[in-house]
Design an enzyme around this catalytic site. Structure first.
Site, PDB file in Angstrom:
ATOM      1  N   HIS A 100      27.187 -26.785 -10.000  1.00 47.62           N
ATOM      2  CA  HIS A 100      26.185 -26.081  -9.186  1.00 47.62           C
ATOM      3  C   HIS A 100      26.324 -26.517  -7.729  1.00 47.62           C
ATOM      4  CE1 HIS A 100      22.384 -24.606  -7.676  1.00 47.62           C
ATOM      5  NE2 HIS A 100      22.270 -23.880  -8.770  1.00 47.62           N
ATOM      6  N   GLU A 149      27.510 -17.890  -7.958  1.00 45.97           N
ATOM      7  CA  GLU A 149      26.264 -18.133  -7.223  1.00 45.97           C
ATOM      8  C   GLU A 149      26.561 -18.404  -5.746  1.00 45.97           C
ATOM      9  OE1 GLU A 149      22.857 -19.573  -9.944  1.00 45.97           O
ATOM     10  OE2 GLU A 149      23.873 -21.280  -9.063  1.00 45.97           O
TER      11      GLU A 149
HETATM   12  P1  PGA Z   1      17.343 -19.126  -7.491  1.00 45.41           P
HETATM   13  O1  PGA Z   1      18.388 -20.253  -7.998  1.00 45.41           O
HETATM   14  O2  PGA Z   1      17.192 -18.153  -8.624  1.00 45.41           O
HETATM   15  O3  PGA Z   1      16.085 -19.896  -7.201  1.00 45.41           O
HETATM   16  O4  PGA Z   1      17.931 -18.502  -6.291  1.00 45.41           O
HETATM   17  C1  PGA Z   1      19.481 -19.916  -8.800  1.00 45.41           C
HETATM   18  C2  PGA Z   1      20.273 -21.154  -9.128  1.00 45.41           C
HETATM   19  O5  PGA Z   1      20.408 -22.022  -8.267  1.00 45.41           O
HETATM   20  O6  PGA Z   1      20.783 -21.297 -10.256  1.00 45.41           O
END
Ligand code: PGA
Length: 223
Positions: A100, A149
């Protein structure tokens, strides 16, 4: 109907009491709404401290939820103060988020470390949910679920466009052997469908919006 992974990433949130309330509220709405979740794999990634209790409550409430960790030690068991190793996670979870951007940025996790984490996940039969920030991010061998992401979309209320997310998901599916590419970054119940309607996106990683059981269930229903 394609299979969708709907993954809640609670991050560093919720006490045991709050997690229990979430599960009870979720169970209640699920029972009254009774949505069709046949093709949906619902996964909640909580803090380690919540693992035992959420497993216990979820089994009691007969919830159709699987659990995941948000991190794993890059080492096996032993003298690694503060770390939680694969076998300890496997007692409670089947999945683990690795790579992440919050861990890359705040904890300086580099490819070498992330690749070690993937090896440890595999050693203990945990399924890695490997996060990439764009189509250039390195992906280790043998990853089945990739979460795209873009950091600018995380927690900002400013999601990627479905067109761009689809473009990245397609490129990544072609480049790697991953079976599933999912999208994460400011997903809500109002925009979820724009992502899952695209051909190469097979689910969502949901941060902020997953903290509220009502909104999370709306996301599951609308996906
Ligand atoms: P968010 O985070 O939905 O708050 O944008 C997603 C993530 O970091 O997995």
């Amino acid at each position: 109907m394609k299979k969708l992974f709907i993954i809640a990433n609670w991050k560093s949130n919720k006490t045991i009491q709050e997690a229990e309330k979430w599960l009870h509220d979720f169970a209640e709405i699920l029972k009254s709404d009774n949505p069709n979740i046949e093709n949906k794999e619902i996964i909640v990634c909580s803090s380690f401290t919540l693992f035992e209790h959420v497993n216990y409550c979820s089994a009691n409430l007969k919830l159709p939820i699987k659990f995941g960790a948000q991190n794993i030690s890059p080492f096996d068991k032993g003298a690694y103060t503060g770390e939680v190793f694969g076998a300890q996670i496997k007692e409670f979870a089947q999945y683990v988020i690795i790579g992440h951007s919050e861990r890359r940025q705040n904890f300086f996790e580099n490819n070498e470390m992330l690749f070690k984490k993937v090896l440890m996940a595999k050693k203990y039969n945990l399924i890695p949910i490997f996060c990439i920030q764009n189509e250039e991010t390195s992906v280790p061998e043998g990853i089945d679920i990739i979460a795209y992401e873009p950091p600018t979309a995380i927690g900002t209320g400013n999601p990627d466009t479905p067109e761009n997310a689809q473009r990245v998901a397609r490129l990544v599916s072609e480049k790697t052997k991953a079976q599933h590419v999912i999208y994460g970054g400011s997903v809500t119940s109002s925009n979820v469908r724009t992502f899952t309607d695209t051909p190469n996106i097979n689910g969502l990683l949901v941060g902020g919006a997953s903290l509220d059981p009502l909104e999370f269930l709306e996301i599951i229903k609308n996906a």
